[in-house]
Design a protein around this motif. Structure first.
Motif, PDB file in Angstrom:
ATOM      1  N   ARG A 136      -4.863  25.052  49.888  1.00  0.00           N
ATOM      2  CA  ARG A 136      -4.460  24.228  48.750  1.00  0.00           C
ATOM      3  C   ARG A 136      -5.037  22.828  48.877  1.00  0.00           C
ATOM      4  NH1 ARG A 136      -1.444  20.488  47.640  1.00  0.00           N
ATOM      5  NH2 ARG A 136      -0.481  20.309  49.671  1.00  0.00           N
ATOM      6  N   GLU A 137      -5.020  22.318  50.091  1.00  0.00           N
ATOM      7  CA  GLU A 137      -5.540  20.970  50.309  1.00  0.00           C
ATOM      8  C   GLU A 137      -7.029  20.920  49.943  1.00  0.00           C
ATOM      9  OE1 GLU A 137      -3.890  18.375  51.000  1.00  0.00           O
ATOM     10  OE2 GLU A 137      -5.708  17.190  51.067  1.00  0.00           O
ATOM     11  N   ALA A 180      -7.461  20.954  46.296  1.00  0.00           N
ATOM     12  CA  ALA A 180      -7.105  19.699  45.655  1.00  0.00           C
ATOM     13  C   ALA A 180      -8.223  18.693  45.798  1.00  0.00           C
ATOM     14  CB  ALA A 180      -5.848  19.152  46.308  1.00  0.00           C
ATOM     15  N   GLN A 201      -1.351   8.609  51.298  1.00  0.00           N
ATOM     16  CA  GLN A 201      -0.327   9.509  50.759  1.00  0.00           C
ATOM     17  C   GLN A 201       0.691   9.882  51.824  1.00  0.00           C
ATOM     18  OE1 GLN A 201      -2.195  12.751  48.537  1.00  0.00           O
ATOM     19  NE2 GLN A 201      -3.868  11.361  48.044  1.00  0.00           N
ATOM     20  N   GLU A 215       8.839  18.905  53.879  1.00  0.00           N
ATOM     21  CA  GLU A 215       8.455  18.238  52.628  1.00  0.00           C
ATOM     22  C   GLU A 215       9.334  17.015  52.382  1.00  0.00           C
ATOM     23  OE1 GLU A 215       7.535  19.414  48.021  1.00  0.00           O
ATOM     24  OE2 GLU A 215       8.378  20.920  49.354  1.00  0.00           O
ATOM     25  N   CYS A 232       3.020   9.090  46.213  1.00  0.00           N
ATOM     26  CA  CYS A 232       2.920  10.540  46.494  1.00  0.00           C
ATOM     27  C   CYS A 232       3.190  11.335  45.219  1.00  0.00           C
ATOM     28  CB  CYS A 232       3.903  10.938  47.589  1.00  0.00           C
ATOM     29  SG  CYS A 232       3.454  10.207  49.165  1.00  0.00           S
ATOM     30  N   LYS A 233       4.181  10.872  44.472  1.00  0.00           N
ATOM     31  CA  LYS A 233       4.517  11.550  43.219  1.00  0.00           C
ATOM     32  C   LYS A 233       3.308  11.529  42.258  1.00  0.00           C
ATOM     33  CE  LYS A 233       7.382  12.964  40.018  1.00  0.00           C
ATOM     34  NZ  LYS A 233       8.752  13.392  39.881  1.00  0.00           N
ATOM     35  N   CYS A 247       0.188  11.182  43.000  1.00  0.00           N
ATOM     36  CA  CYS A 247      -0.891  12.045  43.519  1.00  0.00           C
ATOM     37  C   CYS A 247      -0.583  13.508  43.243  1.00  0.00           C
ATOM     38  CB  CYS A 247      -1.080  11.827  45.014  1.00  0.00           C
ATOM     39  SG  CYS A 247      -1.766  10.211  45.353  1.00  0.00           S
ATOM     40  N   ASN A 248       0.694  13.874  43.356  1.00  0.00           N
ATOM     41  CA  ASN A 248       1.050  15.268  43.062  1.00  0.00           C
ATOM     42  C   ASN A 248       0.758  15.601  41.610  1.00  0.00           C
ATOM     43  OD1 ASN A 248       1.868  15.827  45.598  1.00  0.00           O
ATOM     44  ND2 ASN A 248       4.039  15.392  45.234  1.00  0.00           N
ATOM     45  N   THR A 278      -2.967  16.068  41.272  1.00  0.00           N
ATOM     46  CA  THR A 278      -3.588  17.296  41.809  1.00  0.00           C
ATOM     47  C   THR A 278      -2.994  18.545  41.172  1.00  0.00           C
ATOM     48  OG1 THR A 278      -2.044  17.087  43.636  1.00  0.00           O
ATOM     49  CG2 THR A 278      -4.280  16.360  44.020  1.00  0.00           C
ATOM     50  N   GLN A 279      -1.681  18.522  40.866  1.00  0.00           N
ATOM     51  CA  GLN A 279      -1.074  19.769  40.419  1.00  0.00           C
ATOM     52  C   GLN A 279      -1.083  19.954  38.902  1.00  0.00           C
ATOM     53  OE1 GLN A 279       2.774  20.198  42.338  1.00  0.00           O
ATOM     54  NE2 GLN A 279       1.955  19.198  44.157  1.00  0.00           N
ATOM     55  N   LEU A 288       8.207  18.006  38.267  1.00  0.00           N
ATOM     56  CA  LEU A 288       7.428  16.771  38.373  1.00  0.00           C
ATOM     57  C   LEU A 288       7.840  15.748  37.319  1.00  0.00           C
ATOM     58  CD1 LEU A 288       3.886  18.072  39.245  1.00  0.00           C
ATOM     59  CD2 LEU A 288       5.317  16.633  40.655  1.00  0.00           C
TER      60      LEU A 288
END
Length: 1667
Positions: A456-457, A460, A567, A598, A713-714, A716-717, A720-721, A828
């Protein structure tokens, strides 16, 4: 040491130090008590160094290098050698320490066996000793200041203030190109020169550097493009078909690792550092063309560049990993077993490739080619793989590079692989020292990792691959190989995600950078370099897999390395024998994420010998500590003083027992330590620094930083997601359409920028926690505007996308992607509704970041409460807090507006939506409820009014009209008389009335529209009138706006930009017509009025006409300059856009067909009235009357050949009676029919007075037909008197002086506000003058270069109106005279303008061809006429001034002077009382100096013959010595000077006059008289004559020693002598000029007599007979 358990509270509140060893359930940390707060700790193998506030340094632990060697001191000892220095940073290696002082100095102490202290000749350094970093590149050499140090086991690195790395000590971990160790003197690491290094870290035998990516900010650093050792290019570029390969694989032969022989020589020094067996030769690349290359030692530096680029980045073969393989340096591929399925397949594939390569070499005659030309199937398989790889990557460039490096690498596999590998494939060996081998290993490692952990990394990061130069050829990513085998997805290349970060604004340079790379070098036997192998590296090499991870900090343990990202994730690699990497992945030669549950965000970390400490946030913001690595036995902790030997034995047992962590574990006691700000690890020890929470301040800082990290971090999520998958969707742009796609891209770019800013801010807050923990370093206070702007822009982008229905159209693509169950989206976007619509979820998700503003406000408010109300910090925090709160409210309103607008468009009829719906447009209010009607509208008409934030729209059934708000004026109509609630709408082209249904509605609409107009204006202009006036209800009536006219008429489709007043252009502005005309200038009431410029294109000539000048009511009016495209230039007056009044027209340049100049009067665009026309090509000048462009009336013509004509013109021709004179005085007087053509009766007189009478026919100069009689008058002496009557009188048939230049004077009168000369009020004239000067002042303020400084001063003094009423006294007369002098000096004053024009016309007339002696009388008359006419204006302005010849009563005191009124024309400087007023006395001083050159030239021409005779005589007589001349002239002997003063005398010394003496007698009088040529006006010249007489008298009186009265007989010869000796060349002209222009009242006075004397002298000299 004093020890306490950490539970008790100490006296200090900041920088409390807690220490413990390892991790087990019963470990409790101890508190170490010190004098002040600890700022930094550095731990070595058995010692540590502490930096305490105030800059003191303490050491603790075992310090064998101290002279007084104590086994372990009880408590930390102060390093007194550093007292007096303020230390800002400390570092500890295994057995040595370093400190950096405030001024950048370095001090080292401890073990120095390997040179790690940088001091030669000492094996240990007991006390801190300065070490200098000297830069030898600069001249003179300079000492380099240092920011921080890092120490390893045998080496030290320093980071300089210039951000360069310096190294000293031993081992390849120095990164220096040296062969001999130790390196005692600090040296610069050249391979990192030119880069901006952010941080350095040292392991036991390896080094790490955190480097800022090369970006726009590094352009000012000159790139290092050549290797400083071998002078080869560091980067090579190979052009292959349609690809370009850029390689940074330069390998410097001089800095290569040591060969076998050298190793033998230096083995003793290297044994600790390099475990390398001398039996292993280092192999070079293919050096011979035979098929099996023999191993060679060393490298020949002259090899070809291809090989050069193929050489390794300094790869050292390490022998630790196993016994030497058969072909030399051993590199084991895949010794550990791995679950990756395709390993065998890949090996087979490589085997095939290498066979293909061998065939290739054979066919190509052994030369090495880049692309396999033979090998059929294999080659095409490879090509297809490369092609599919390339197509699969969104970022095309990246794919090309990666694929090519894959292809190149597979090609470079040497022939040895197949044989060595064998079918088993377990130890396939690459015996080649190439970078490609390293890369291949990399890709193998990466493949293994990708199957077990980071898929996954990897995904991303897919699109974010960093293409930094150097280092473009990254290793082949597994993503590529995977993508080659899966169906293709469309990738949109989108800037913010394609590169690492969108272009970062300049302003954000204050924030820490996130665009970083990690470089490593040194020993790699445990994989601690992170390049995917166990090889050592002599030179820094970039760890490509960390390139886009936003690493903000690196740390090195003894044999492992850590990288912390923005991050809050930790990547680790290297030795994992005790689980110190925080994960159990293998192999550990590439960076991998440490396993943390997490929601744990790490923000500080440290690495010890066999363990890692991580400082993190969890659910609450109180910091928690994780430990990873070797566990400590309980008993070890209980007896702290155990001997070292025992401890080591225990450690070995532990190793056997395998007591270590599988993944990081939480230390249970960390919550008791307070707010931990740093953790440090070293050898077996752990240290934490913490603060007590005084007044909640520390907690506030921690909470702020924690919130920011969490938010980043939020973000960035989400990126990416959600964002990246959406962007990669095939059908996205087709589903959205062009506009929405553009808006989405803008939105995502702004999201990227905001996300990046948050990351930078989080990094800066974290750094603040680790270092200073104070308010001043909070960037959010000083740079609040950056945050506010980013949020505002982001919110607008979301709103724009929402208004255009973007989120609705995104629903389908996102449903396709996220499926029918949008849990991810719900999670999210933090949505709590039941079954929300996807579109609503997306809206909530994208508006999420704006909620963070409240967070800022809340957290800053928390900090505010920690300060005194009156303190500065309180104020700054309070301000920032209120700014964020205000913005949060504003953005909430913006979101509401966007929602409201979006729902409005949903209900609006479709056809109009498309044309009216714009991204930035927001709805304010609309009249669908019939609240607003159009007055006098038809019964069935539909009128719908909608107010947007930029326009008022009037919609009807099928049409609509848009009125921009910036040019909309609203006035409420008073209700008393009508009873209607009306609003009057004024727009530039329409005015209409709207009726509201009730007073309340009327007020509501008025307010809404006015507010909307106000906001539209402040958004459009940001001009001073409308900024910050949100509180005012009414927008300004005068305003700046732009508008395009649409109605038919003069302005159809013209665009106006500028100032307005109530619906009309008013003030400065620019008007552009569609046909290319542009007017720039002043407007009044909607029309051009004032000063302006018009450019009008001339289609046929393809050039512009240009008018620059004054306008009135939309027409050219007043003075102006019109430059025609044809090259003609008109300079003068206009009226109703036509040339009217006085003007000058220049045609053509000197080299074109008809250069000519006309200056004169115009009437409605035609030359009419008096004018002068200079035809330069013909060499003729016409001075006379015109009508409708034709010469008509009386005139004078002169030519360059000396012809002179005066007489009548008709229809542009000489027609009628005239006089023609040629240069030799031949004269014709009679009838003419055409130019220079005689026709009819006339008289022709020869130069000798013979004449012909009769009728003439023919052109002058080309044979005349004559019928008539010939007379010769002088046969008899008696007729001589009759002859006098025959001389031709000139000047009768030309225009009289008073009729010339009337237009010029009329203009002046009209400027003074009079219809004609003298008709008007003088007070009004003065007002007009004041206005003219004031407007000119304004004009000059706009363009100051127009006037010189002295002129500006004059202008200021003129702005005061002089007293112009009341009787004229001498004093008043002088003030008038001074006023006139000033006024005439400034062209902005009507009188100055008049004078300037007169000078121009006079020069135009009498210069060049006009310099004809026959024009002298006219020239003199013209000046006299000017004087009269100007005097008339002066008397109009100063009403009480007596007329010409009138007398000014002098003051009563000086009665005796009254007898001589004539002698009053004294010099201007010292007037005597009692004055005759005359125009010449008042005005000649102003006028004559300017007209003097042309006038005097005419006099000189006229008097030429007489002057020649006079001059001859002067020259002859001047040859005589003084006494002879005096005698000759009959001067009486008693007046002869006996002696004369010497030029340089001793005081009073005189010299005898001898018979040979020349030019000595009356010398001062002679000198005075010579000044007559330097004066202009007659009165000045007369003054000079008077002074000359006075000088003569003085000299004679001193001679005779008594008073003396002249008689003319005595005086004349003396004066004659002076005149002769003065040698004035054009005395005749001077005499005539004085005579013609002398003030009449002077003629009979003293001056008159003196002048007569001079004149007599002149005639006497001419007729002097020299005997």
């Amino acid at each position: 040491m004093e020890r306490k358990s950490s539970g008790d509270d100490g006296a200090g509140e900041r920088g409390l130090l807690h220490t413990w060893k390892g991790y087990s359930y019963s470990v409790t940390p101890e508190r170490l008590l010190l004098r002040g707060p600890v700022l930094q700790v550095a731990l070595g193998t058995r010692h540590g160094v502490l930096l305490v506030e105030g800059g003191q340094v303490y050491s603790f632990g075992e310090l064998p290098w101290k002279q007084s060697h104590v086994p372990e001191p009880a408590k930390p000892t102060l390093e007194s050698a550093l007292s007096g220095q303020r230390v800002v940073a400390v570092a500890a290696g295994s057995f040595h320490s370093g400190a950096v002082t405030e001024d950048g100095g370095v001090h080292m102490w401890g073990d120095n066996a390997a040179g790690q202290c940088g001091l030669s000749g000492l094996s240990t350094v007991p006390n801190p000793t300065p070490v200098a970093l000297v830069d030898t590149d600069t001249t003179p050499t300079q000492t380099v200041p240092v920011l921080e140090l890092a120490c390893g086991e045998q080496h030290t690195l320093a980071l300089s203030a210039q951000r360069e790395v310096w190294a000293w000590g031993s081992g390849c971990q120095l990164g220096l190109n040296v062969a001999v160790f130790p390196v005692w003197k600090p040296q610069k690491v050249e391979h990192l020169a030119g880069r901006y290094v952010l941080q350095v870290a040292c392991g036991a035998s390896h080094s790490l550097a955190l480097v800022r990516c090369l970006g726009p900010q590094d352009i000012h650093r000159p790139p290092v493009d050549k290797c400083r050792q071998c002078n080869q290019l560091l980067f090579t570029m190979t052009d292959k078909e349609d690809h370009v390969i850029i390689s940074d694989a330069h390998y410097c032969p001089l800095s290569m690792e040591l060969t076998e022989d050298e190793v033998r020589l230096q083995a003793p020094a290297l044994t600790q550092g390099l475990k390398m067996s001398p039996s292993e030769p280092v192999l070079s690349s293919h050096t011979s063309t035979s098929n099996s290359p023999p191993p060679t030692r060393g490298v020949d530096p002259t090899q070809d560049s291809e090989k050069e680029s193929a050489l390794a980045n300094g790869a050292l073969t390490a022998a630790d990993s196993g016994p030497p393989a058969q072909s030399g340096g051993s590199v084991v591929l895949g010794v550990k077993s791995s679950p990756y399925p395709d390993e065998q397949a890949v090996k087979d594939y490589l085997k095939k490739l290498s066979e293909a390569e061998q065939m290739d070499k054979a066919t190509a005659g052994g030369t090495h080619t880049l692309l396999p030309s033979a090998g059929g199937l294999t080659s095409s398989t490879l090509n297809s793989l490369v092609a599919s790889c390339a197509s699969a990557v969104g970022d095309r460039v990246a794919s090309t590079y990666e694929a090519l490096s894959l292809k190149k690498m597979m090609n470079y596999l040497p022939s040895g692989v197949a044989k060595a590998g064998g079918p088993a494939g377990l130890t396939s060996v690459v015996g080649d020292n190439t970078a490609e081998r390293v890369r291949l290993e990399d890709s193998m490692q990466a493949k293994k990792s990708s199957s077990t952990g980071d898929i996954r990394e990897e995904e991303a990061e897919g699109l974010r691959r960093r293409l930094s130069l150097p280092g473009l050829l990254s290793q082949v990513s597994p993503r590529l190989l995977r993508k080659a085998c899966r169906p293709r997805m469309r990738a949109v290349a989108l800037t913010p995600l394609g590169g690492p970060v969108p272009e970062v604004p300049e302003a954000q340079e204050v924030f820490p950078t996130l665009q970083t790379e990690v470089w490593s070098w040194g020993h790699g036997e445990h994989g601690q370099l992170g390049h995917g192998d166990s090889l050592a590296r002599v030179r820094p090499l970039c760890i490509k897999s960390l390139n886009s991870k936003e690493v903000v900090r690196v740390a090195a343990g003894a044999h492992h390395s850590l990288a912390l990202t923005a991050q809050s994730q930790v990547f680790s690699w290297g030795s994992n024998s005790f689980g110190q990497l925080g994960h159990m992945e293998s192999p550990s030669t590439v960076p991998r994420l440490a396993k943390l549950s997490e929601g744990i965000r790490v923000w500080d970390m440290s690495a010890g010998e066999r363990h890692t400490l991580l400082l993190a946030d969890g659910d609450c913001f109180r910091p928690i500590i994780y430990y990873s690595g070797q566990q400590v036995k309980e008993e070890a902790e209980e007896s702290p003083a155990k001997e070292l030997g025992q401890q080591e034995e225990e450690e070995e047992e532990e190793q056997r027992a395998g007591s270590y962590t599988q993944q990081p574990v939480l230390l249970p006691f960390c919550m008791d330590l307070g707010y931990v700000s740093n953790v440090f690890a070293g050898s077996q020890r752990c240290v934490a620094l913490s603060d007590m929470n005084v007044m909640g301040f520390i907690a506030g800082l921690h909470e702020l930083a924690s919130a920011e990290r969490k938010f980043y971090c939020k973000m960035c999520n989400i990126k990416t997601q959600i964002i990246r998958p959406l962007l990669e969707m095939e059908a996205l742009s087709s589903a959205l359409g062009q506009t929405a796609t553009g808006l989405l891209h803008t939105l995502i770019r702004r999201f990227g920028l905001l996300c990046h800013l948050t990351g930078q801010h989080a990094a800066s807050l974290t750094a603040n926690l680790r270092r200073v923990r104070d308010v001043n370093s909070l960037l959010v206070l000083d740079n609040a505007s950056i945050f506010l702007d980013s949020y505002t822009e982001y919110c607008s982008a979301v709103g724009n996308f929402q208004v255009m229905g973007g989120f609705q159209t995104l629903t389908k693509p996102s449903l396709d992607f996220f499926g029918k169950s949008p849990e991810l989206l719900m999670k999210l976007s933090e949505c709590s509704e039941e079954n929300p619509a996807t579109a609503d979820l997306l809206v909530a998700l994208f508006y999420l970041p704006t909620r963070h503003l409240h967070e800022y406000g809340r957290l800053l408010l928390k900090l505010v409460t920690c300060f005194e109300v009156c303190s500065n910090d309180y104020q700054r925090l309070q301000d920032s807090c209120s700014k964020f709160e205000a913005l949060a409210l504003q953005l909430k309103r913006k979101r509401k507006d966007a929602d409201y607008t979006f729902h409005f468009w949903k209900s609006f009829p479709g056809k109009m939506t498309d044309s009216l719906r714009k991204p930035q447009r927001r709805l304010i209010c609309e009249s669908s409820n019939k609240a607003l009607m159009l007055q006098n509208a038809g019964r069935f008409s539909v009128n719908w009014f909608i107010v947007f934030n930029d326009a008022l729209v009037h919609a009807q059934f099928s049409s609509h009209h848009v009125f921009p708000l910036t040019t909309l004026w609203v006035e409420p109509i008073p209700e008393e008389n009508t009873g209607l609630h009306g609003l009057k709408m004024i727009t530039p082209e329409e005015t209409f009335t709207l009726l509201a249904s009730s007073p309340m509605e009327k007020t509501k609409w008025l307010r809404s529209i006015n507010q909307a107009v106000e906001q539209a204006l402040s958004a459009a202009a940001q001009d001073s009138a409308s900024v910050g006036s949100g509180q005012k209800l009414e927008p300004p009536v005068p305003r700046t706006a732009s508008y395009t006219f649409y109605k038919d008429g003069r302005l159809k489709e013209a665009k106006y930009e500028g100032r307005w007043l109530a619906g009309k252009p008013n003030g400065r502005g620019v008007l552009k017509w569609p046909d290319g005309r542009i007017y720039t200038g002043a407007f009044k009431n909607g029309l051009e009025d004032g000063f302006g410029e018009l450019l009008a294109p001339n289609k046929t000539l393809n050039k512009n006409d240009q008018y620059l000048g004054h306008w009135k009511d939309g027409k050219m009016h007043g003075l102006g300059t019109y430059r025609y495209a044809s090259g003609e230039v008109y300079d003068g007056s206009f009226q109703d856009s036509m040339r009217h009044g006085h003007g000058m027209l220049r045609s053509g340049k000197l080299n074109t067909s008809s250069p000519s100049v006309f200056i004169g009067q115009w009437l409605q665009d035609k030359k009419t009235g008096y004018g002068v026309f200079d035809d330069i090509t013909k060499g003729e000048k016409y001075m006379g009357m015109w009508q409708d462009h034709l010469r008509q009336g009386t005139a004078v013509v002169v030519t360059q050949f000396g012809l002179y004509y005066e007489g009548a013109f008709r229809d542009n021709k000489m027609m009628g009676t005239g006089i023609l004179l040629s240069d030799d005085d031949t004269t014709y007087e009679g009838e003419f029919s055409d130019d220079w053509t005689l026709n009819g009766k006339g008289t022709l007189t020869m130069a000798n007075s013979d004449y012909l009478e009769g009728s003439f026919n023919g052109e002058w100069g080309s044979g005349l037909k004559v019928t008539g009689s010939y007379f010769k008058p002088h046969l008899f002496e008696a007729d001589k008197d009759k002859d006098k009557t025959r001389a031709v009188k000139l000047g009768r048939l030309c225009v009289c002086a008073e009729d010339k230049w009337q237009a010029v004077f009329e203009e002046c009168w009209s400027q003074l506000g009079c219809e004609a000369a003298g008709r008007g009020e003088s007070w009004k004239a003065w007002e007009n003058i004041a206005v003219a000067l004031a407007t000119s002042r304004q004009h000059i303020r706009d363009s100051p270069e127009m006037l010189s400084r002295s002129h500006s001063r004059t202008l200021e003094s003129l702005e005061v109106i002089p007293p112009h009423e009341g009787p004229i006294t001498m004093e008043r007369y002088h003030s008038i005279r001074l006023y006139l002098l000033k006024a005439c000096d400034i062209p902005l004053h009507p009188l100055g303008r008049l004078l300037e024009t007169l000078v121009a016309v006079y020069r135009m007339t009498y210069v060049g061809v006009g310099a004809n002696r026959r024009l002298l009388p006219q020239a003199v008359n013209e000046i006299k006429s000017y004087l009269n006419r100007i005097f008339q204006i002066v008397r109009f302005l100063f009403r009480d001034l007596p007329e010409e010849g009138g007398l000014i009563p002098e003051p009563a005191t000086s009665l005796q002077d009254k007898k001589e009124p004539g002698s009053t024309d004294a010099p201007l400087e010292s007037p005597k009382p009692g004055r005759v007023v005359s125009s010449s006395a008042l005005l000649l001083p102003v006028l004559l100096p300017r007209l003097y050159p042309p006038l005097f030239t005419l006099y000189a021409l006229d008097k030429e013959r007489e002057d020649d005779v006079y001059w001859d005589c002067v020259l002859r007589l001047n040859k005589q010595p003084d006494l002879a001349l005096l005698a000759f002239l009959g001067v009486q002997q008693k007046f002869w000077p006996v002696s004369f003063p010497v030029s340089m005398p001793a005081l009073g010394e005189k010299q005898q006059v001898l018979s040979s003496t020349k030019d000595a007698c009356f010398a001062s009088a002679v000198e005075t008289l010579q000044q007559i040529s330097t004066t202009f006006t007659p009165s000045d010249k007369l003054q000079v004559i008077q002074l000359t007489f006075e000088e003569i008298t003085q000299e004679v009186q001193s001679l005779l020693k008594q008073d003396f009265l002249w008689s003319m007989d005595d005086l004349f010869p003396v004066f004659l002598y002076v005149v002769l000796r003065a040698r004035i060349r054009n005395l005749g002209s001077e005499v005539s000029l004085i005579e013609d222009l002398m003030d009449p009242c002077v003629q009979h006075g003293e001056h008159g007599i003196m002048f007569t004397t001079l004149k007599a002298c002149y005639y006497q000299i001419q007729h002097e007979k020299i005997t």
